[in-house]
Enzyme design. Structure first.
Site, PDB file in Angstrom:
ATOM      1  N   GLY A 296       0.875  -1.097  -0.044  1.00 28.16           N
ATOM      2  CA  GLY A 296       0.007  -0.050   0.007  1.00 28.16           C
ATOM      3  C   GLY A 296       0.924   1.195  -0.088  1.00 28.16           C
TER       4      GLY A 296
ATOM      5  N   HIS B 153      -0.541   3.091 -12.955  1.00 25.06           N
ATOM      6  CA  HIS B 153       0.171   1.988 -13.632  1.00 25.06           C
ATOM      7  C   HIS B 153       1.462   2.371 -14.028  1.00 25.06           C
ATOM      8  CE1 HIS B 153       0.531  -1.688 -16.484  1.00 25.06           C
ATOM      9  NE2 HIS B 153       1.099  -0.713 -16.976  1.00 25.06           N
TER      10      HIS B 153
ATOM     11  N   ARG C 223     -15.829 -13.979  -9.510  1.00 20.74           N
ATOM     12  CA  ARG C 223     -15.546 -12.561  -9.601  1.00 20.74           C
ATOM     13  C   ARG C 223     -16.546 -11.526  -9.200  1.00 20.74           C
ATOM     14  NH1 ARG C 223     -11.081 -10.403 -11.222  1.00 20.74           N
ATOM     15  NH2 ARG C 223     -10.477 -12.331 -12.618  1.00 20.74           N
TER      16      ARG C 223
ATOM     17  N   ASN D   3       1.386   3.461  -2.401  1.00 17.36           N
ATOM     18  CA  ASN D   3       0.596   4.418  -3.063  1.00 17.36           C
ATOM     19  C   ASN D   3      -0.598   4.915  -1.985  1.00 17.36           C
ATOM     20  OD1 ASN D   3       1.534   5.514  -5.634  1.00 17.36           O
ATOM     21  ND2 ASN D   3       1.363   3.430  -6.181  1.00 17.36           N
TER      22      ASN D   3
ATOM     23  N   ASN E 166      -6.609   4.372 -11.471  1.00 20.70           N
ATOM     24  CA  ASN E 166      -5.637   3.483 -11.209  1.00 20.70           C
ATOM     25  C   ASN E 166      -4.471   4.067 -11.469  1.00 20.70           C
ATOM     26  OD1 ASN E 166      -4.686   0.823 -10.701  1.00 20.70           O
ATOM     27  ND2 ASN E 166      -4.364   0.368 -12.977  1.00 20.70           N
TER      28      ASN E 166
ATOM     29  N   ARG F 214      -6.224  -7.224  -9.209  1.00 20.81           N
ATOM     30  CA  ARG F 214      -7.307  -8.113  -9.413  1.00 20.81           C
ATOM     31  C   ARG F 214      -7.960  -7.166 -10.646  1.00 20.81           C
ATOM     32  NH1 ARG F 214     -10.026 -12.338  -7.509  1.00 20.81           N
ATOM     33  NH2 ARG F 214     -12.099 -11.673  -7.890  1.00 20.81           N
TER      34      ARG F 214
ATOM     35  N   ASP G 145     -11.912   1.507 -16.966  1.00 18.20           N
ATOM     36  CA  ASP G 145     -12.963   1.062 -17.668  1.00 18.20           C
ATOM     37  C   ASP G 145     -13.016  -0.327 -17.785  1.00 18.20           C
ATOM     38  OD1 ASP G 145     -11.054   0.423 -19.582  1.00 18.20           O
ATOM     39  OD2 ASP G 145     -11.767   2.251 -21.287  1.00 18.20           O
TER      40      ASP G 145
ATOM     41  N   ASP H 246      -6.058  -1.640 -18.244  1.00 13.73           N
ATOM     42  CA  ASP H 246      -5.027  -0.329 -18.247  1.00 13.73           C
ATOM     43  C   ASP H 246      -5.400   0.372 -19.456  1.00 13.73           C
ATOM     44  OD1 ASP H 246      -3.403  -1.217 -16.112  1.00 13.73           O
ATOM     45  OD2 ASP H 246      -2.479  -2.587 -17.298  1.00 13.73           O
TER      46      ASP H 246
END
Length: 203
Positions: free
Chosen positions: A12, A109, A65, A14, A107, A91, A141, A145
């Site tokens: 964690g 990346h 999921r 970030n 997110n 995930r 979305d 990525d």
């Protein structure tokens, strides 16, 4: 007050950067409402508890999921979350999750998207001979990525770099980029045109 929900699977770092930005006044009007993890032993949960934040494990192992994501969505709604930030959440989230928070999931990346999506991106950059790497904060979305890019920070690739050394330098930039991108989104001073994130011109 804008309420942020953090999703993580690891240490964690970030998440800590976001928490530090809130504490230091770089994210005014924001608070972390809850920290969720799919792994009960994620170090980030312990870090959240030390900060006095609600920290909840919702294990994903052996579950479908859609079922797991439905429980995650319910927990976020229960804590009245306005913005969801994936911070090392390992995930792929389902379309139902994306639809529950449209254009409200971010997110980060560790590459300059659209280059090198997926995993082991620093190694990919070195194999490819890229001269620049970096990080990207983007909306999430239904694809991996793929969402509209909010902010990127660039790191030169050095001849002597290994995947580990490049990753470490990119991580420093991630900790700067993520709070900046969150501040931009929470300001509401932008619009999306197709895949493009456009900030409103200052008057």
């Amino acid at each position: 007050m804008q309420r942020i929900g953090i999703l993580l699977s690891g240490r964690g770092s970030n998440f800590i950067a976001i928490a530090d930005a809130i504490r230091d006044g770089r994210l005014p009007g924001a608070e972390i409402a809850v920290v969720l993890s799919n792994l009960p032993d994620a170090a980030g949960l312990d870090a959240a508890r030390k900060l006095g934040l609600p920290a909840i494990a919702i294990p994903s192992a052996g579950r479908k999921r859609a079922e797991h994501d439905a429980e995650m969505i319910a927990a976020l709604h229960q804590h009245h979350v306005d913005l969801v930030c994936l911070a090392g959440y390992m995930r792929i989230i389902s379309p139902q999750f994306v639809c529950a928070f449209p254009n409200r999931i971010l997110n980060i990346h560790p590459s300059l998207l659209p280059a090198f999506p997926g995993l082991e991106v620093q190694a990919q950059a070195l194999v490819y001979g890229a001269k620049f790497a970096g990080c990207t904060v983007h909306f999430v979305d239904e694809a991996v990525d793929h969402g509209a890019i909010i902010l990127q920070r660039v790191v030169p690739v050095l001849d002597e770099d290994t995947a580990e050394s490049l990753s470490a330098r990119i991580l420093v930039e991630e900790h700067i980029a993520y709070p900046q991108a969150i501040a931009r989104v929470l300001s509401g001073e932008y619009h999306l045109s197709g895949r493009r994130y456009l900030r409103y011109a200052k008057q």
